[in-house]
Motif scaffolding. Structure first.
Motif: not given
Length: 426
Positions: A180-185, A339-341, A378-388
């Motif tokens: 929850l600190s980067s890009k959100m869905v 929580y989904v990443r 995997v450490v610095n890979l970009e991801f999306l996440d969210c609270i569903l």
């Protein structure tokens, strides 16, 4: 009318029900099925099945055990299909004898096992028998409660799984690092089918769709433990026990739905014995629950076909480890929060898939405890996440990697479908 009169009327109603389970498909197909089983070397099974059809319970149980052994003689995909039909036949024989003896719960357990493990040839008989046996079981329970303090209690009271709002900030320490600190869905309210196709389906990009489940009966029913117990409490279901399917201590059990619900109520999210109903076609098995949901119109995007409709139900703390699926997926959150990443399908190499063929769609990386030396990419890979949140749907494109953690008791439904381009190849 007095309680005694009411009890007598209900009892008469029970007695008026048929004392046998009707199995028209089995009755007509039995010679053909037994011939096919004989051709696969199942001579002993056929002898027991013939005795079972004549009312021999020991023979019925023996036939069921023989078929069970065949189902577990190797990888599931290598099982000769007729042995699945043989197992369903044996389950029907066992159920019919239990039913005739007034043992309705035992009859339902046998029928559920036939649905879970058996083939498709006798599915109509299994479903019809379940309806009949379920009705008798409910009538018997209702009759036993008439005039007691518990009469009607379950329908008048609600026992909620999730009764108050959860502060996600207080649960942050349970989530993977950087959550929850980067890009959100992105979220879209009441997304039109045209916009879904243009903006997400065709580009292959995730989205949360809100305000799209208002018409689902499940929204007002599934948070109530008493409702689920009344509808399905005496049914048998397969559950997973342990942290997740990649852990050595993970196992599967067959328990009643009531026992499962009781475990959820008492479960500790840190326990190694966490029980999870995961990726199970519950709505094929318990059709009363199927009536509580509606297939989203989005699942017809691409002109393909539905591939599976599965339930995910468990306490806070259940985890589905990082993996990807081959089909379009809408995850509908009916009760609670998750929580989904998500990681793009293009990042597969950096997510260290397992080498074994059965686990190639699962990552070796444990996001709850990342070993940065073993898995540095995997450490610095970009991801999306969210609270569903409850009442929201998450679209997950094919082969997008995703990790899921329940933040509360959670009941979700996943809809898998293929588009027309991949329908025949899938």
């Amino acid at each position: 009318m007095s309680a005694t009169d009411t009890t007598g009327s209900a009892a008469c109603g029970v007695e008026a029900e048929k004392d046998v389970l009707e199995t028209p498909v089995l009755d007509s197909e039995r010679p053909n099925l037994l011939q096919r089983i004989t051709e696969e070397g199942g001579y002993a099974y056929v002898r027991m099945a013939m005795l079972a059809s004549g009312g021999d319970m020991r023979a019925a149980e023996a036939a069921k055990e023989m078929a069970w052994e065949q189902l577990h003689s190797g990888p599931w995909h290598s099982v000769v299909p007729v042995w699945r039909d043989a197992y369903a036949m044996a389950c029907l024989h066992v159920a019919k004898l239990h039913y005739a003896a007034g043992e309705f719960s035992l009859a339902l357990r046998a029928l559920d096992m036939g649905l879970i493990m058996g083939g498709l040839s006798l599915r109509d008989d299994l479903n019809s028998a379940i309806k009949t046996a379920s009705k008798r079981a409910r009538l018997t329970i209702a009759t036993s409660k008439l005039g007691s303090e518990d009469d009607g209690k379950d329908d008048k009271q609600s026992k909620l799984f999730v009764s108050e709002e959860v502060d996600v900030a207080e649960l942050q320490h349970l989530l993977p690092v950087k959550s929850l600190s980067s890009k959100m869905v992105g979220r879209r309210s009441s997304l039109s089918l045209e916009a879904f196709l243009h903006d997400y389906f065709l580009p292959g990009f995730p989205v949360i769709i809100s305000d799209c489940m208002a018409d689902w009966p499940a929204k007002s029913k599934w948070n109530n433990m008493n409702y689920l117990k009344r509808i399905a409490g005496f049914r048998t279901i397969p559950v997973e026990v342990g942290k997740n399917y990649l852990c050595q201590d993970w196992k599967q059990e067959l328990i009643t739905f009531s026992e499962f619900l009781d475990r959820i109520q008492s479960d500790d999210c840190t326990s190694a014995d966490t029980t999870y109903l995961a990726q199970h076609p519950l709505f094929d098995q318990i059709q009363e629950l199927r009536h509580d949901i509606i297939v989203p119109d989005y699942c017809f995007a691409g002109g393909g076909e539905m591939r599976s409709l599965n339930a995910w139900f468990g306490p806070a703390g259940t985890v589905t480890p990082l993996h990807h699926d081959p089909h379009h997926n809408i995850l509908a959150q009916v009760v609670g929060k998750k929580y989904v990443r998500l990681y793009s399908a293009s990042l597969s190499e950096e997510l260290y898939p397992h080498a074994e063929s059965m686990l190639r769609n699962s990552s070796q990386v444990d996001l709850d405890n990342v070993d940065e030396k073993e898995f540095p990419k995997v450490v610095n890979l970009e991801f999306l996440d969210c609270i569903l949140n409850e009442g929201e749907m998450l679209y997950i494109p094919p082969r997008w990697w995703h990790y899921v953690r329940s933040l509360t008791t959670s009941f979700s439904v996943s809809f898998w479908w293929s588009d027309i381009a991949n329908s025949s190849a899938s």
